[in-house]
Motif scaffolding. Structure first.
Motif, PDB file in Angstrom:
ATOM      1  N   ARG A 209       4.126  -8.125 -21.684  1.00  0.00           N
ATOM      2  CA  ARG A 209       4.325  -9.520 -21.829  1.00  0.00           C
ATOM      3  C   ARG A 209       3.067  -9.997 -22.580  1.00  0.00           C
ATOM      4  O   ARG A 209       1.878  -9.407 -22.230  1.00  0.00           O
ATOM      5  CB  ARG A 209       4.620 -10.167 -20.504  1.00  0.00           C
ATOM      6  CG  ARG A 209       5.898  -9.778 -19.955  1.00  0.00           C
ATOM      7  CD  ARG A 209       6.318 -10.648 -18.590  1.00  0.00           C
ATOM      8  NE  ARG A 209       7.412 -10.234 -18.319  1.00  0.00           N
ATOM      9  CZ  ARG A 209       8.236 -10.587 -17.332  1.00  0.00           C
ATOM     10  NH1 ARG A 209       7.650 -11.461 -16.370  1.00  0.00           N
ATOM     11  NH2 ARG A 209       9.500 -10.162 -17.018  1.00  0.00           N
ATOM     12  N   ILE A 210       3.179 -11.029 -23.313  1.00  0.00           N
ATOM     13  CA  ILE A 210       2.144 -11.596 -24.240  1.00  0.00           C
ATOM     14  C   ILE A 210       1.896 -13.005 -23.815  1.00  0.00           C
ATOM     15  O   ILE A 210       2.922 -13.668 -23.522  1.00  0.00           O
ATOM     16  CB  ILE A 210       2.387 -11.416 -25.800  1.00  0.00           C
ATOM     17  CG1 ILE A 210       2.546  -9.939 -26.049  1.00  0.00           C
ATOM     18  CG2 ILE A 210       1.364 -11.932 -26.535  1.00  0.00           C
ATOM     19  CD1 ILE A 210       3.197  -9.690 -27.344  1.00  0.00           C
ATOM     20  N   ALA A 211       0.609 -13.528 -23.686  1.00  0.00           N
ATOM     21  CA  ALA A 211       0.443 -14.811 -23.189  1.00  0.00           C
ATOM     22  C   ALA A 211       1.132 -15.883 -24.204  1.00  0.00           C
ATOM     23  O   ALA A 211       1.166 -15.505 -25.569  1.00  0.00           O
ATOM     24  CB  ALA A 211      -1.294 -14.988 -23.621  1.00  0.00           C
ATOM     25  N   GLU A 212       1.610 -16.995 -23.853  1.00  0.00           N
ATOM     26  CA  GLU A 212       2.330 -17.848 -24.437  1.00  0.00           C
ATOM     27  C   GLU A 212       1.301 -18.374 -25.616  1.00  0.00           C
ATOM     28  O   GLU A 212       0.171 -18.660 -25.693  1.00  0.00           O
ATOM     29  CB  GLU A 212       2.428 -19.170 -23.516  1.00  0.00           C
ATOM     30  CG  GLU A 212       3.546 -20.125 -24.104  1.00  0.00           C
ATOM     31  CD  GLU A 212       3.847 -21.328 -23.333  1.00  0.00           C
ATOM     32  OE1 GLU A 212       4.672 -22.118 -23.755  1.00  0.00           O
ATOM     33  OE2 GLU A 212       3.418 -21.063 -22.265  1.00  0.00           O
ATOM     34  N   ASP A 251       9.903 -10.222 -22.181  1.00  0.00           N
ATOM     35  CA  ASP A 251       9.119  -9.016 -22.541  1.00  0.00           C
ATOM     36  C   ASP A 251       9.118  -8.800 -24.081  1.00  0.00           C
ATOM     37  O   ASP A 251      10.214  -9.077 -24.671  1.00  0.00           O
ATOM     38  CB  ASP A 251       9.783  -7.873 -21.872  1.00  0.00           C
ATOM     39  CG  ASP A 251       9.776  -7.705 -20.227  1.00  0.00           C
ATOM     40  OD1 ASP A 251       9.428  -8.679 -19.994  1.00  0.00           O
ATOM     41  OD2 ASP A 251      10.184  -6.743 -19.683  1.00  0.00           O
ATOM     42  N   ARG A 272      -3.213  -1.889 -23.574  1.00  0.00           N
ATOM     43  CA  ARG A 272      -4.056  -2.999 -24.229  1.00  0.00           C
ATOM     44  C   ARG A 272      -4.896  -2.616 -25.488  1.00  0.00           C
ATOM     45  O   ARG A 272      -4.923  -3.423 -26.630  1.00  0.00           O
ATOM     46  CB  ARG A 272      -4.800  -4.167 -23.302  1.00  0.00           C
ATOM     47  CG  ARG A 272      -3.804  -4.611 -22.066  1.00  0.00           C
ATOM     48  CD  ARG A 272      -4.905  -5.409 -21.158  1.00  0.00           C
ATOM     49  NE  ARG A 272      -3.764  -6.322 -20.254  1.00  0.00           N
ATOM     50  CZ  ARG A 272      -3.474  -5.930 -19.012  1.00  0.00           C
ATOM     51  NH1 ARG A 272      -3.905  -4.775 -18.465  1.00  0.00           N
ATOM     52  NH2 ARG A 272      -2.647  -6.703 -18.196  1.00  0.00           N
ATOM     53  N   ALA A 284      -6.656  -9.077 -23.895  1.00  0.00           N
ATOM     54  CA  ALA A 284      -6.730 -10.034 -22.989  1.00  0.00           C
ATOM     55  C   ALA A 284      -5.199 -10.966 -23.147  1.00  0.00           C
ATOM     56  O   ALA A 284      -4.449 -11.325 -22.323  1.00  0.00           O
ATOM     57  CB  ALA A 284      -7.659 -10.795 -22.883  1.00  0.00           C
ATOM     58  N   ASP A 285      -4.693 -10.687 -24.315  1.00  0.00           N
ATOM     59  CA  ASP A 285      -3.275 -11.464 -25.012  1.00  0.00           C
ATOM     60  C   ASP A 285      -2.042 -10.672 -24.170  1.00  0.00           C
ATOM     61  O   ASP A 285      -1.100 -11.277 -23.949  1.00  0.00           O
ATOM     62  CB  ASP A 285      -3.163 -11.222 -26.198  1.00  0.00           C
ATOM     63  CG  ASP A 285      -3.975 -12.470 -27.112  1.00  0.00           C
ATOM     64  OD1 ASP A 285      -4.137 -13.503 -26.502  1.00  0.00           O
ATOM     65  OD2 ASP A 285      -4.424 -12.068 -28.322  1.00  0.00           O
ATOM     66  N   VAL A 286      -2.304  -9.505 -23.837  1.00  0.00           N
ATOM     67  CA  VAL A 286      -1.148  -8.782 -23.277  1.00  0.00           C
ATOM     68  C   VAL A 286      -1.585  -9.102 -21.859  1.00  0.00           C
ATOM     69  O   VAL A 286      -2.243  -8.417 -20.992  1.00  0.00           O
ATOM     70  CB  VAL A 286      -1.420  -6.990 -23.548  1.00  0.00           C
ATOM     71  CG1 VAL A 286      -0.237  -6.376 -22.792  1.00  0.00           C
ATOM     72  CG2 VAL A 286      -1.152  -6.794 -24.924  1.00  0.00           C
ATOM     73  N   THR A 287      -0.618  -9.738 -21.144  1.00  0.00           N
ATOM     74  CA  THR A 287      -0.735 -10.316 -19.891  1.00  0.00           C
ATOM     75  C   THR A 287      -0.396  -9.078 -18.650  1.00  0.00           C
ATOM     76  O   THR A 287      -0.597  -9.283 -17.493  1.00  0.00           O
ATOM     77  CB  THR A 287      -0.175 -11.802 -19.600  1.00  0.00           C
ATOM     78  OG1 THR A 287       1.376 -11.356 -19.972  1.00  0.00           O
ATOM     79  CG2 THR A 287      -0.725 -12.803 -20.663  1.00  0.00           C
ATOM     80  N   GLU A 288       0.586  -8.393 -19.190  1.00  0.00           N
ATOM     81  CA  GLU A 288       1.202  -7.459 -18.383  1.00  0.00           C
ATOM     82  C   GLU A 288       1.823  -6.206 -18.966  1.00  0.00           C
ATOM     83  O   GLU A 288       2.549  -6.516 -20.187  1.00  0.00           O
ATOM     84  CB  GLU A 288       2.416  -8.084 -17.466  1.00  0.00           C
ATOM     85  CG  GLU A 288       3.126  -7.456 -16.276  1.00  0.00           C
ATOM     86  CD  GLU A 288       4.100  -7.977 -15.391  1.00  0.00           C
ATOM     87  OE1 GLU A 288       4.812  -7.452 -14.738  1.00  0.00           O
ATOM     88  OE2 GLU A 288       4.350  -9.470 -15.642  1.00  0.00           O
ATOM     89  N   ARG A 290       4.729  -3.590 -17.965  1.00  0.00           N
ATOM     90  CA  ARG A 290       5.758  -3.373 -17.075  1.00  0.00           C
ATOM     91  C   ARG A 290       6.242  -1.976 -17.087  1.00  0.00           C
ATOM     92  O   ARG A 290       6.941  -1.485 -16.168  1.00  0.00           O
ATOM     93  CB  ARG A 290       6.902  -4.390 -17.477  1.00  0.00           C
ATOM     94  CG  ARG A 290       6.579  -5.704 -17.293  1.00  0.00           C
ATOM     95  CD  ARG A 290       7.656  -6.711 -17.685  1.00  0.00           C
ATOM     96  NE  ARG A 290       8.835  -6.677 -16.726  1.00  0.00           N
ATOM     97  CZ  ARG A 290       8.634  -7.144 -15.650  1.00  0.00           C
ATOM     98  NH1 ARG A 290       7.749  -7.710 -15.202  1.00  0.00           N
ATOM     99  NH2 ARG A 290       9.880  -6.710 -14.902  1.00  0.00           N
TER     100      ARG A 290
END
Length: 509
Positions: A209-212, A251, A272, A284-288, A290
């Protein structure tokens, strides 16, 4: 876990295989095994799926569902759910140093056709495809025994005995290895794989998941190495990344290649770092993260698809590079080919020689798709008509008999024995509506030829005067949607049923 206490997802108890008469044991609850189990369940065949893992596969890995596979899913009653969960592949966007370089068409645009209800591929995360198939299987009364590992097989004249890691056993008339590229069943059978590495460099695939606002969801984002064309992909010789938004969920799927000699780090920090090293995004743009996995692209074909009463299907029989999206689709169609043959033998008493045609038909197709996947991986073929798999067929199969066309007449694509039967008008409806279900279909086109007595449950007869795609004559269409026989009279049909061990289709057989 004791065999008699195995539970399915959701906590529903599975009947102990030791206490049941199992006709088909399916090893592996991936797309192949679940498709086969669904097909067998609707035919009334008692099958059990066993899966070593404690649940369904969690990743998006095989995300491309091709048009021919959508037709299979239509017949199995799941295409609505697949389409609702999926979406068309987005147009590629090439990036260089954080600047958009322009759109890149990854797929040739298909021409709309009344003969194919599904024109192009659909992206659906593999985990979601498996959830849909699993739900359909339970709806049909089937089950999966999770946390159940097969460690060995023994065969005799009457069946197969599978040994389990917990010391239990399962007895079945037939077994199908659908347990992936590292198939324990294939190894137990001693069947080798011919082929090798397509790309020696390791690759990473992950659901992230990537930061909005950091990356839009309108494109399939491609980050080629300096100087490489996006079509070269993994053939570029350098590190690259592709980030694809997955439909219906937040995702993205990340694919990255490594050329520094190090193995991919599957930890969230490692994923990351891979993104930051290949794109303009920061870690940091990769928030999660999974799910993550690594692999080396391979192309390998099993030396045999059958050993006695055990069949290989899916990745257990053929391992593809992911380029072109052929692995999952070829695997699903293995199951679709085998399902009706097992059902016709087990439920309707057809000669067991019918089962010999599984390897005859599917191994040739798998070899062809392996070659296509490899060429796409190396950038020498595009994702076009061949990847949609609508043109695959079995003209050379012993189950295909073309007697309608006269000598020297060109074989029109889609209307010769061995071809996929194209959709067409039939009365007030469509042929595909008539084909849907586990039966054979006899299509009589602009002819009043008499027919032999046929089992009305096994063969559905439809008459039409429409000759938009089909010439006047008789067409026997198999349960998997391929034309088995064409001809002009009932005597020709009788001869075909006898020669192909399908006499059970005749009434009173």
């Amino acid at each position: 876990m004791a065999l008699n206490s195995v539970k399915a997802i959701g906590g529903n108890p599975v009947e102990s295989p030791l206490a049941a008469t199992v006709e088909v044991l399916v090893v592996g609850a991936g797309p192949t095994g679940l498709t086969l189990a669904c097909d067998l369940a609707r035919r009334g065949v008692r099958a059990l799926v066993v899966e070593r893992a404690t649940g369904l596969f969690p990743g998006s890995r095989g995300k491309g569902v091709q048009p021919r596979t959508l037709e299979v899913f239509d017949d199995l009653g799941v295409v609505g759910a697949i389409l609702a969960a999926g979406g068309a592949p987005p147009v590629g966007m090439v990036w260089r140093d954080g600047v958009r370089q322009g759109e890149y068409r990854m797929f040739d645009e298909p021409e709309p056709s009344g003969s194919a209800p599904y024109a192009g591929p659909v992206l659906v995360p593999q985990w979601r495809t498996q959830e849909i198939l699993y739900a359909r299987l339970t709806e049909l009364g089937g089950s999966v025994a999770f946390g159940t590992e097969v460690t060995g097989l023994a065969q005799d004249a009457d069946g197969v005995t599978a040994s389990l890691a917990d010391g239990g056993t399962i007895r079945a008339a037939y077994a199908v290895a659908a347990d992936g590229g590292r198939s324990a069943v294939r190894r137990a059978l001693g069947i080798g794989m011919t082929g090798g590495t397509v790309d020696p460099q390791p690759m990473l695939v992950a659901d992230i998941r990537i930061a909005e606002g950091a990356l839009d969801r309108d494109n399939w984002h491609v980050f080629p190495p300096e100087g490489a064309h996006p079509a070269e992909g993994a053939a570029s010789g350098g590190d690259f990344a592709a980030i694809c938004p997955l439909p219906g969920i937040p995702d993205f799927q990340l694919v990255a290649r490594f050329t520094d000699g190090a193995e991919p780090d599957l930890s969230p920090e490692g994923v990351r770092a891979a993104v930051a090293a290949r794109t303009h995004l920061t870690g940091a743009d990769v928030t999660e993260v999974r799910w993550a996995s690594d692999f080396r692209p391979r192309a390998a074909l099993a030396d045999a698809f059958r050993a006695g009463r055990v069949f290989l299907a899916g990745d257990a029989a053929h391992v593809h590079s992911p380029a072109g999206g052929q692995g999952l689709n070829t695997s699903v169609q293995d199951a679709y080919n085998l399902g009706w043959k097992l059902g016709t033998v087990l439920r309707h008493g057809a000669d067991t020689g019918l089962l010999d045609t599984y390897e005859e038909e599917r191994r040739v197709v798998a070899a062809r798709m392996l070659d296509l996947s490899t060429r796409i991986h190396h950038g020498t073929s595009r994702r076009g008509a061949a990847t949609r798999q609508l043109g695959l067929g079995y003209r050379e199969s012993s189950l295909s008999a073309e007697t309608l066309l006269t000598a020297g007449t060109p074989l029109t694509a889609g209307t010769s024995a061995g071809d996929r039967a194209p959709d067409a008008p039939v009365g007030a409806g469509r042929l595909f509506d008539a084909l849907r279900g586990p039966h054979f279909t006899l299509l009589a086109v602009a002819t009043d030829a008499g027919l032999p007595p046929l089992d009305s449950d096994l063969v559905h007869v439809h008459h039409t005067a429409e000759r938009t795609l089909y010439a006047a004559g008789l067409y026997l269409i198999r349960p998997d949607g391929y034309i088995g026989w064409t001809g002009r009279d009932q005597e020709g049909l009788r001869k075909y049923l006898t020669s192909t061990k399908l006499e059970v289709l005749a009434s009173g057989a």
